[in-house]
Scaffold this motif. Structure first.
Motif, short mmCIF file in Angstrom:
data_model
loop_
_atom_site.label_atom_id
_atom_site.label_comp_id
_atom_site.label_asym_id
_atom_site.label_seq_id
_atom_site.Cartn_x
_atom_site.Cartn_y
_atom_site.Cartn_z
N ALA A 170 35.64 32.54 40.38
CA ALA A 170 36.06 32.59 41.61
C ALA A 170 35.18 32.62 42.69
CB ALA A 170 36.86 33.99 41.75
N LEU A 171 33.93 33.26 42.65
CA LEU A 171 32.83 33.26 43.52
C LEU A 171 32.43 31.89 43.65
CD1 LEU A 171 31.61 35.32 45.28
CD2 LEU A 171 29.59 35.64 43.74
N ARG A 172 32.24 31.30 42.55
CA ARG A 172 31.72 29.62 42.79
C ARG A 172 32.68 28.86 43.32
NH1 ARG A 172 29.53 25.78 37.90
NH2 ARG A 172 28.75 24.24 39.46
N LEU A 173 33.87 29.03 42.97
CA LEU A 173 35.05 28.12 43.61
C LEU A 173 35.57 28.44 44.92
CD1 LEU A 173 37.14 27.56 40.23
CD2 LEU A 173 35.50 26.30 41.10
N LYS A 174 35.22 29.64 45.18
CA LYS A 174 35.80 30.02 46.35
C LYS A 174 37.26 30.02 46.55
CE LYS A 174 31.68 29.16 49.22
NZ LYS A 174 30.69 28.63 48.02
N ALA A 175 38.03 30.39 45.51
CA ALA A 175 39.45 30.36 45.26
C ALA A 175 39.66 31.19 44.18
CB ALA A 175 40.12 28.99 44.96
N VAL A 176 41.00 32.07 44.35
CA VAL A 176 41.59 32.97 43.56
C VAL A 176 42.70 32.69 43.18
CG1 VAL A 176 42.58 35.31 43.53
CG2 VAL A 176 39.93 34.92 44.32
N ASN A 177 43.29 32.68 41.78
CA ASN A 177 44.41 32.55 41.28
C ASN A 177 45.00 33.70 40.50
OD1 ASN A 177 43.47 32.09 38.64
ND2 ASN A 177 44.70 30.65 38.06
N THR A 178 44.11 34.67 40.26
CA THR A 178 44.62 36.05 39.77
C THR A 178 43.98 37.06 40.20
OG1 THR A 178 44.33 34.70 37.26
CG2 THR A 178 44.55 37.13 37.24
N ILE A 179 44.89 38.20 40.40
CA ILE A 179 44.00 39.21 40.78
C ILE A 179 44.41 40.52 39.86
CG2 ILE A 179 44.63 41.09 42.83
CD1 ILE A 179 45.35 38.70 44.63
N VAL A 180 43.46 41.17 39.69
CA VAL A 180 43.60 42.37 38.71
C VAL A 180 43.03 43.58 39.36
CG1 VAL A 180 42.44 43.27 36.53
CG2 VAL A 180 42.86 40.74 36.95
N THR A 181 43.83 44.79 39.31
CA THR A 181 43.47 46.00 39.72
C THR A 181 42.35 46.62 38.70
OG1 THR A 181 45.80 46.41 40.58
CG2 THR A 181 44.30 48.34 40.20
N THR A 182 41.34 46.85 39.41
CA THR A 182 40.00 47.54 38.49
C THR A 182 39.68 48.95 39.31
OG1 THR A 182 38.38 46.92 40.09
CG2 THR A 182 39.06 45.22 38.51
N PRO A 183 39.07 49.70 38.43
CA PRO A 183 38.74 51.12 39.40
C PRO A 183 38.06 50.91 40.82
CG PRO A 183 38.26 50.99 36.74
CD PRO A 183 38.47 49.81 37.18
N GLU A 184 37.56 49.80 41.08
CA GLU A 184 36.84 49.53 42.35
C GLU A 184 37.84 49.14 43.20
OE1 GLU A 184 35.31 48.59 39.32
OE2 GLU A 184 34.36 50.11 39.05
N GLY A 185 38.99 48.52 42.99
CA GLY A 185 39.94 47.96 43.65
C GLY A 185 40.33 46.92 43.33
N LEU A 186 40.97 45.88 44.04
CA LEU A 186 41.55 44.47 43.71
C LEU A 186 40.35 43.42 43.27
CD1 LEU A 186 44.44 44.16 46.03
CD2 LEU A 186 44.51 44.81 43.77
N GLU A 187 40.32 42.90 42.13
CA GLU A 187 39.52 41.70 42.12
C GLU A 187 40.02 40.54 41.84
OE1 GLU A 187 36.04 42.22 39.06
OE2 GLU A 187 37.19 40.89 37.93
N GLY A 188 39.24 39.27 42.67
CA GLY A 188 39.89 38.10 42.45
C GLY A 188 39.12 37.25 41.42
N ARG A 189 40.19 36.48 40.39
CA ARG A 189 39.55 35.79 39.53
C ARG A 189 40.06 34.37 39.63
NH1 ARG A 189 40.02 40.21 34.39
NH2 ARG A 189 38.98 41.98 35.67
N ASN A 190 39.64 33.51 38.72
CA ASN A 190 40.20 32.19 38.88
C ASN A 190 39.87 31.67 37.26
OD1 ASN A 190 40.39 29.24 38.99
ND2 ASN A 190 40.24 29.52 41.32
N THR A 191 40.99 31.29 36.90
CA THR A 191 41.38 30.87 35.38
C THR A 191 41.84 29.51 35.38
OG1 THR A 191 43.69 31.71 35.29
CG2 THR A 191 41.93 33.35 34.81
N ASP A 192 41.86 28.72 36.27
CA ASP A 192 42.43 27.38 36.39
C ASP A 192 41.50 26.48 35.66
OD1 ASP A 192 44.44 27.43 37.92
OD2 ASP A 192 43.49 27.19 39.70
N GLY A 193 40.24 26.40 35.65
CA GLY A 193 39.28 25.79 34.64
C GLY A 193 39.39 26.16 33.50
N TYR A 194 39.31 27.37 32.99
CA TYR A 194 39.63 27.77 31.69
C TYR A 194 41.06 27.38 31.09
CZ TYR A 194 41.64 30.51 27.59
OH TYR A 194 42.00 31.00 26.30
N GLY A 195 41.80 27.23 31.83
CA GLY A 195 43.33 26.72 31.33
C GLY A 195 43.24 25.05 31.08
#
Length: 285
Positions: A85-110
């Motif tokens: 997500a940091l590289r693409l500057k886009a988020v399609n998945t948000i996960v709650t972590t102990p530190e707060g909300l984290e943005g991820r991107n799984t489009d390329g994986y898919g």
């Protein structure tokens, strides 16, 4: 006895009624016996998106998917991101972590997972990949293909400056940009052709590109999945190419998020694919 709180996840978009993510994730919730879990749609206009994003835990959500038009806004609004997500500057998945909300991107994986499942003989390193378009999907797919070992990326786009900006922004090491009118040169010697535009989608117009220069051994795929077999795929199949439709990308990109939210890594099965195809009013090709 107190009933456990429902672990809710949603997909956020505007509009969102068309999303099949609830169909996919609720199928997995039932399949794996995840108790007190629910996946639903959340329609949020752009002007309300950031405020809603930060209220997700308050609204009872343990995570979310993000779709059009909010992927870039989600990246900007979050302070924690995975490397993709940091590289693409886009988020399609948000996960709650102990530190707060984290943005991820799984489009390329898919995208890559779909090719590996539906075209077992395809090898990334076997030759150049041609990408038609230079939008958000192109960014995810280009980065994924480079990571997978494609020796050369060829981007074909009507607006050359946009494709050049994508290459520069992602620091793609092996990318070349071609004008739309020079698509024949891009196709020459290619091992993979990917349509990352919306051309070919129902109501979006046809993809007017001649396939003659493309080697017959090249794989052709389309991220459009409505219709399941686009005009591009039909023409490629008629020429003798192996083809991969875009539905699998949608199914596979959902896997990492479900695992992060519920602790179970789900499988993309024939049963799931049939379920989504039936909802689309499509049949297997």
């Amino acid at each position: 006895m107190t009933r456990p709180a429902i672990r809710k996840v949603c997909v956020i978009g505007w509009p969102i009624t068309h999303s099949r993510s609830p169909l996919i994730h609720n199928h997995w919730i039932r399949t794996y016996g995840i108790e007190s879990a629910l996946y639903e749609r959340l329609a949020v206009p752009p002007e309300d998106f950031v405020a809603t994003l930060h209220r997700l835990p308050e609204l009872g959500y343990i995570g979310a998917n993000v779709t059009v038009p909010h992927k870039e806004a989600a990246f900007a609004a979050l302070t924690r991101h995975d490397a993709v997500a940091l590289r693409l500057k886009a988020v399609n998945t948000i996960v709650t972590t102990p530190e707060g909300l984290e943005g991820r991107n799984t489009d390329g994986y898919g995208f890559i997972a779909n090719l590996k499942e539906r075209a077992r003989g395809w090898r990334a390193a076997a030759g150049p990949a041609v990408l038609l378009g230079a939008g958000g999907a192109t960014r995810a797919i280009a980065a994924a293909l480079e990571s997978e070992g494609v020796p050369e990326l060829r981007l074909v786009n009507r607006t050359r400056a946009r494709a050049e900006a994508l290459v520069s922004d992602l620091e793609l090491r092996s990318a070349r940009v071609f004008d739309w009118d020079d698509a024949a040169a891009a196709l020459d010697g290619a091992n993979l052709l990917v349509n990352t535009t919306t051309l070919g989608m129902k109501g979006a117009g046809d993809l007017d590109i001649a396939l003659d220069p493309l080697p017959l051994g090249a794989l052709v795929t389309d991220i459009v999945y409505t219709p399941l077999e686009t005009g591009l795929l039909a023409r490629a199949r008629a020429r003798g190419h192996d083809v991969v439709d875009g539905l699998g990308m949608l199914l596979h990109q959902a896997v990492p998020g479900f695992e992060a939210w519920f602790g179970v890594r789900p499988e993309v099965t024939a049963q799931l694919r049939a379920l989504v195809l039936a909802d689309m009013g499509e049949t297997e090709r």
